[in-house]
Structures are given as structure tokens and as C-alpha cells.
Design an enzyme around this catalytic site. Structure first.
Site, PDB file in Angstrom:
ATOM      1  CG  ASP A   1      -5.514   0.646  -2.598  1.00 43.24           C
ATOM      2  OD1 ASP A   1      -5.103   0.119  -1.530  1.00 43.24           O
ATOM      3  OD2 ASP A   1      -5.252   0.199  -3.786  1.00 43.24           O
TER       4      ASP A   1
ATOM      5  CD  GLU B   1      -3.466   1.467   1.570  1.00 42.55           C
ATOM      6  OE1 GLU B   1      -3.436   0.658   2.211  1.00 42.55           O
ATOM      7  OE2 GLU B   1      -3.073   1.644   0.539  1.00 42.55           O
TER       8      GLU B   1
END
Length: 666
Positions: free
Chosen positions: A333, A386
Site C-alpha cells: 500500500d 500501489e
């Protein structure tokens, strides 16, 4: 020295020295960790040293904690009636505190499920904290306080997944992004066990070969979607026990699903009571001090990746999840936030923004080490970044000048779709713009494309289905109920998904429920909705009801994935544009052995649409979005054979808002 990514991309020539130094810095960091008898895997075994571990040679429990600026530490818990002075720890020259608890003395009260904390005294006073490397945290139902919990089950979990390997290299990576807690239809928090038994079979039946589990690491606020992590080595107890999570992973492997964990190493919750913030009393133990250690947009703390013990903590965390819970890799993330001092809050309009003053070298080194470790621990494991910035080399090996990820997420694609749906009428859509957005990606860097993820489903935004059909979904989704809005929505929902999976990358991702156009946003229980679970669930029954039109989108998803896998489309090279007709909003491309034809035209159906085929021969239709089983109008005869003429042209019936897929056959 020119590394491989520079040799292959002349646009990077001006930055060859910086790319080379990227490799040099990584190699230096790797060599600092590696000693003649120890390597990266041994360094990443902090969880076997820190925290609470049983030392067989001493026949004692040993608790260790790194807290260099603390003045005193005391282990407290049920075992000593929470006495804050009876069990002091001693500190060594490295700032590591420790205490031994002989088994024979404590065997009756230092036991499975008993609660523990550590009382930390610093210049700011004394606070009860949760040990940093603790492996289970539970919340008191009455006080809502979190505590560490000793977890010594009598019988270890029995794995039956020996020999399992993901198959993404053979059929492409097809990810089903999911959240265990909101996975059930009931208005409640779902469990690992329920998800394993009730939801995993649905996912496998659709044809996905991997799940991406969100919110696994413990987080104090349910509504954070798991992104404000407090205890990094703890599976969230709100969904069940560690053994329950192992059951889920094991069950997934048994039915052929890889399990990717959504790992959050980009930031941490700033809560002092539950998290790492100011653990030893300072503001710079795990995180950067001052403003650099705080993310204003996320309201969270930012790690100092240059610190030895921070690297050990985070790398050990990866190894722990891979080995203890058999995860098959990670989706990292917030990588954009990690890579740059400005956390990606800028426009990436020039190559120099990837290499010069705003780049955080320590973060890049950490990510290079992390990806190297993942492959050392589990060579077939998957790592996904990401990243919205498009950092060159992100998905190339460090030795080639890269950071080491296997895949990057095509984050611009869903934003592009939403922008089109919000700002332009269908008649204004430019199919060449669609082509550019989906095909513009870096050479030899694998991409996971998606039309929408959990981000687009959150309250405050809308899923694609909601953008297309909005409130009409509540009134006109019954089979036989005519609605122009619903007809348009179903047609475009199918086109956008096939366009994405066929053109956008080497992997594909879908957030649970979006495959059948789930009609509601995601809104976790909070004060603003009177702590309701109504929108923190998935209504699977809608797609299973033969009287409702959701079934058509579900049928499409299943057929689409089966075709993509059977023809290994995601393993094929970039697509070749065969034909583009902006006036009629038709675009046709070939990828692998398949020929994809799309008409985004809102009105006009063309009976004798001709275009030059890639090869002479005979073609047949293998997927047709206008078929009635997918909610279409059945205007095209699926049994027809298509022959090229002397000019190598094919003639097809190109109905409006339709996607057709052909294969050549002898």
C-alpha cells in the site's frame, strides 16, 4: 555504467548515473546486512528475537523490546496482577530491554490467552503500551481498550497445502480483492472461517486465481479499511484467531487460490495507546521526527526507513507473514507516498521528478531489500506496488536499475473511467483516448489493470455501476422491467471490464461484488451512520436471484475470465491495434490469439462493418456481450463463421455498445 533499463529506454539516458547509484546504494545496504554466516533472511528474523519467545536452551520465556530512549520498562499483565514494578526489564548497550521468565516459575500464570502489556517510563512519564512484536491483540468489549494476548495454543495448526504454487505465470494473475469483515450478507463483522467456507468457493467458481486480503494487520478503527495499522504482527482479532486465518489461507490453497496480503508499510496509526508512536517516549524511534514523520492527508506516522531496527522490524514482518501464515505475496500500500518526500502530492510531468531531490533514497532501498527478501523466502511469491507516479524501473530487478516489484497497479485507469462518466456524455467519448490510457505502460514492467477497486466503492465516491445506473438500480433491475438507463449501464459495465482485462496489463483486479454491479457503496459503522453495518457487507443474493439482472453481469464475469485464462491473454505481449474508427467509436485490437472488437457507439449498429483482419482465414465468435445470457439483446448470431475476403477484410455486425471477441481457426 548503463544498467539494463537505461539500455532499453533512451529517455532515461540523462538519468543513467542516478539509476546506477540506485543499484549501488541497494548493494551497499544489502552488504551491510549480509555477513559471512548470516544473510538477509537471518536479519529479517527479528520476530524470533524481539517480542515474547520461548528459549528452549534456557527453558524460559524471554521478552525483548527495542526502546533506546526509554528510562525503564516493566512487563505487566494477568500473570502479575498488572503490577507495574514487579517485573523490570534490563537494557543493553543497543537500547534493547529484556526479561526472562523461567517456565517452572510461571507455567501456571503466564499462559495461553492471558493479557499482557509493557509499562514504559520515559521523560514524558509512564504509559502502558502494547509490545511492538506482539502476535495477538484483543479489544475489551466493555472498555474498548486493546491489550496484547499470549497465544500458545496446545496443538499447532496442521497445514495441508504442501506443494501449492500460484499459477499466475501460466494463466495470468486474476485477483479478487476482498475484505473479510464485510464479506458476508449479514449486517455484522464477518469471520475468517465464514469467509473461507462461504465466499472462497464463489471466488473460485468465477475463475479468479488469487485473492487480495485487505485489513489483515491489526487496526484499532474498523472504518480505516485496515490502513491505520497498530500491531504489525497481529492478524486482526475482530475476524477470529490466528488459526482461523491459517484455515482461510489453507482452504484457499486447497481450491487453487493464491493469497496476497495487503501490507501497509507506508505509514502507521498515530494512536499512542495502541500503536508504535512515541513508544520509547521520543517522536523518532520508528518514525521520522517532526513534520517529516507525519502524513497530513492520512493523519498517520511515517517510518524512518534508514534506521537499522526499523528495517529489521518491517523486513521481519514480511518474513513472518510469508512463513507463519503461508501468504503468497504482498500488495504494498501507498508506495507513491514512500518514494517521495512530497508523498506523491504533485504532478509527474517530467522524468527528473523520478530521480532528483524529492526522491527518498532510504525508502527505495527498503523496498529493494523487501522485494529481495520476499524472493529469498518464497521464490514464487508475488509483490505488487500501489504506485500512481509511474516510477521507471519499479517492476525491474535492482541489478537492472529497478526496485524489484513483480507488478504495479494501473491506478490511473479507474480514475480515467470515472472522469469520463462524470464529465462527458457517451457521444463525446474518444476511443483513441481510451486506447492510450489502457495501453500506455512501461516496457517490461508488468501491470495489474482494474476498472475499479475498493477506492471507488467507498462512501463519498461511487462504483462504476452506481455512476452508470445510480438510483435506477433500486427500481428497475428486475428481469423484464424495461429501462434505458439500466440497459446502457449493463452494456457499458461489460465493455469497460473486458476492455480493461484485454488491453490494460498482465494482471487484472476486481473488488468483491463489483463483478455483478453491487448497488451500494461501502460505508463502515461510524457515528455518522449510527454505527450501522448496512453498507459494510456484500449482497450476494442479488446476483443469485434469477429474477434480477445482476446475474447477467455475474455471467459475463465468469465467461470473460474463462476466455482470458483459456487463451492466456494476460501472458501475451502488448496488444496490437488492428482498427480504429473514432467517428463510429469502434476500436479493434489483437492480443495473443484473440481479436477484440469494441463499439462504444451509443446508438448506431452497423450491419456490414468491415475492417482488415490481422491474417487471412476463418474466424469465429467466442464471446459476445450482446448475448441474452449477459443481459444483451441477442442481435448477433453466435454460430456464424466469418471469412476474410480478397482484401483480408472481415465483415461483422457491429451493434452499438457491444464487445465481440473472435478467434481464428482452421
Amino acid at each position: 555504467m548503463k544498467l539494463k533499463i537505461v539500455q532499453e529506454d533512451p529517455w532515461l539516458e540523462d538519468y543513467k548515473e542516478e539509476i546506477y547509484q540506485r543499484w549501488v546504494r541497494f548493494q551497499r545496504a544489502y552488504d551491510e546486512i549480509k555477513t559471512p554466516d548470516k544473510g538477509l533472511k537471518e536479519f529479517a528474523s527479528g520476530h524470533d528475537y524481539f517480542g515474547i519467545n520461548f528459549d528452549k536452551s534456557k527453558h524460559a520465556w524471554i521478552y525483548r523490546e527495542w526502546a533506546p530512549e526509554a528510562q525503564a520498562l516493566f512487563l505487566i499483565g494477568d500473570f502479575n496482577n498488572w503490577n507495574r514494578t514487579s517485573h523490570p526489564l534490563k537494557m543493553d548497550e543497543w537500547g534493547v530491554w529484556s526479561i526472562e521468565l523461567p517456565y517452572e516459575v510461571y507455567k501456571d500464570n503466564f499462559v495461553h490467552k492471558s493479557l499482557v502489556k509493557v509499562h514504559v517510563i520515559s521523560e514524558k512519564g509512564g504509559l502502558d503500551r502494547i509490545p511492538a512484536y506482539i502476535r495477538r491483540v484483543v479489544q475489551d468489549e466493555n472498555t474498548k481498550d486493546f491489550s496484547g494476548q499470549l497465544w500458545f495454543p496446545e496443538k499447532p495448526f496442521v497445514w495441508t497445502d504442501k506443494g501449492y504454487r500460484p499459477v499466475h505465470d501460466k494463466e495470468g494473475l486474476l485477483i479478487y480483492e476482498c475484505h473479510v469483515g464485510m464479506g458476508l450478507e449479514e449486517e455484522a463483522v464477518g469471520s475468517y472461517l465464514d469467509f473461507a467456507d462461504k465466499i472462497l468457493p464463489k471466488i473460485r467458481d468465477l475463475g479468479y486465481n488469487a485473492i487480495q486480503l485487505m485489513a489483515v494487520m491489526e487496526h484499532p478503527y474498523y472504518g480505516s479499511f485496515g490502513y491505520h495499522v497498530s500491531s504489525f504482527f497481529c492478524p486482526s482479532s475482530r475476524f477470529g484467531t490466528p488459526e482461523d486465518l491459517k484455515y482461510l489461507v489453507n482452504k484457499a490453497h486447497e481450491i487453487g487460490l493464491a493469497v496476497i496480503m495487503d501490507v501497509v508499510h507506508s505509514h502507521a496509526v498515530q494512536n499512542v495507546a495502541e500503536g508504535l508512536n512515541a513508544f520509547d517516549g521520543s517522536d523518532h524511534q520508528y518514525f521520522h521526527s517532526g513534520p517529516r514523520g507525519y502524513h497530513e492527508v492520512w493523519d498517520s506516522k511515517l517510518f524512518d526507513y534508514g534506521k537499522w531496527e526499523v528495517k529489521r522490524f518491517l523486513l521481519s514482518n514480511l518474513k513472518y507473514w510469508l512463513e507463519e501464515f503461508h501468504f503468497d505475496g504482498f500488495r504494498f500500500d501507498g508506495v507513491t507516498s514512500m518514494l517521495y518526500f512530497h508523498h506523491g502530492l504533485t504532478t509527474f510531468d517530467h522524468f527528473e521528478k523520478y530521480f532528483l531531490k524529492d526522491v527518498d533514497w532510504d525508502a527505495i532501498i527498503y523496498l529493494q531489500l523487501a522485494n529481495s527478501l520476499i524472493k529469498e523466502v518464497k521464490p514464487y511469491a508475488i509483490s505488487i506496488a500501489e504506485d500512481v507516479s509511474g516510477m521507471p524501473g519499479l517492476c525491474r530487478l535492482p541489478a537492472e536499475g529497478g526496485v524489484g516489484f513483480d507488478y504495479r497497479l494501473a491506478m490511473g485507469v479507474p480514475d480515467f473511467y470515472i472522469k469520463m462518466l462524470k464529465e462527458k456524455k457517451d457521444e463525446e467519448w474518444d476511443i483513441l483516448e481510451f486506447w492510450k490510457e489502457l495501453s500506455d505502460r512501461r516496457y517490461k514492467e508488468k501491470t495489474i489493470a482494474y476498472a475499479e477497486s475498493h477506492d471507488q466503492a467507498l462512501v463519498g465516491d461511487k462504483s462504476i455501476a452506481f455512476w452508470l445506473m445510480d438510483k435506477e438500480m433500486y427500481f428497475h433491475m428486475r428481469v423484464g422491467d424495461e429501462s434505458i438507463v439500466i440497459d446502457r449501464g449493463i452494456a457499458l459495465h461489460k465493455l469497460l471490464r473486458l476492455f480493461t482485462i484485454g488491453l490494460g496489463g498482465e494482471g487484472y483486479l476486481n473488488f468483491m461484488g463489483n463483478e455483478f454491479g453491487h448497488p451500494e457503496w461501502v460505508d463502515f459503522p461510524r457515528e455518522g451512520n449510527n454505527w450501522s453495518y448496512k453498507y459494510a457487507r456484500r449482497q450476494w443474493s442479488l446476483a443469485e436471484d434469477k429474477d434480477l439482472k445482476y446475474q447477467f453481469l455475474l455471467n459475463w464475469d465468469r465467461s470473460m475470465l474463462a476466455l482470458i485464462k483459456a487463451h492466456k491473454v494476460l501472458c501475451a505481449p502488448f496488444a496490437d491495434q488492428v482498427h480504429a474508427d473514432p467517428a463510429n467509436k469502434v476500436v479493434i485490437f489483437r492480443r495473443g490469439a484473440l481479436l477484440f472488437a469494441f463499439s462504444f457507439n451509443p446508438q448506431v449498429a452497423i450491419a456490414d462493418y468491415k475492417f482488415k483482419a490481422p491474417e487471412m482465414g476463418q474466424y469465429r465468435l467466442v464471446l459476445n456481450s450482446d448475448d441474452v445470457q449477459y443481459g444483451g439483446f441477442g442481435r448477433i448470431d453466435n454460430s456464424l463463421a466469418y471469412f476474410t475476403d480478397q482484401k483480408q477484410q472481415l465483415s461483422i455486425y457491429m451493434t452499438n455498445r457491444t464487445a465481440l471477441v473472435f478467434e481464428k481457426f482452421d
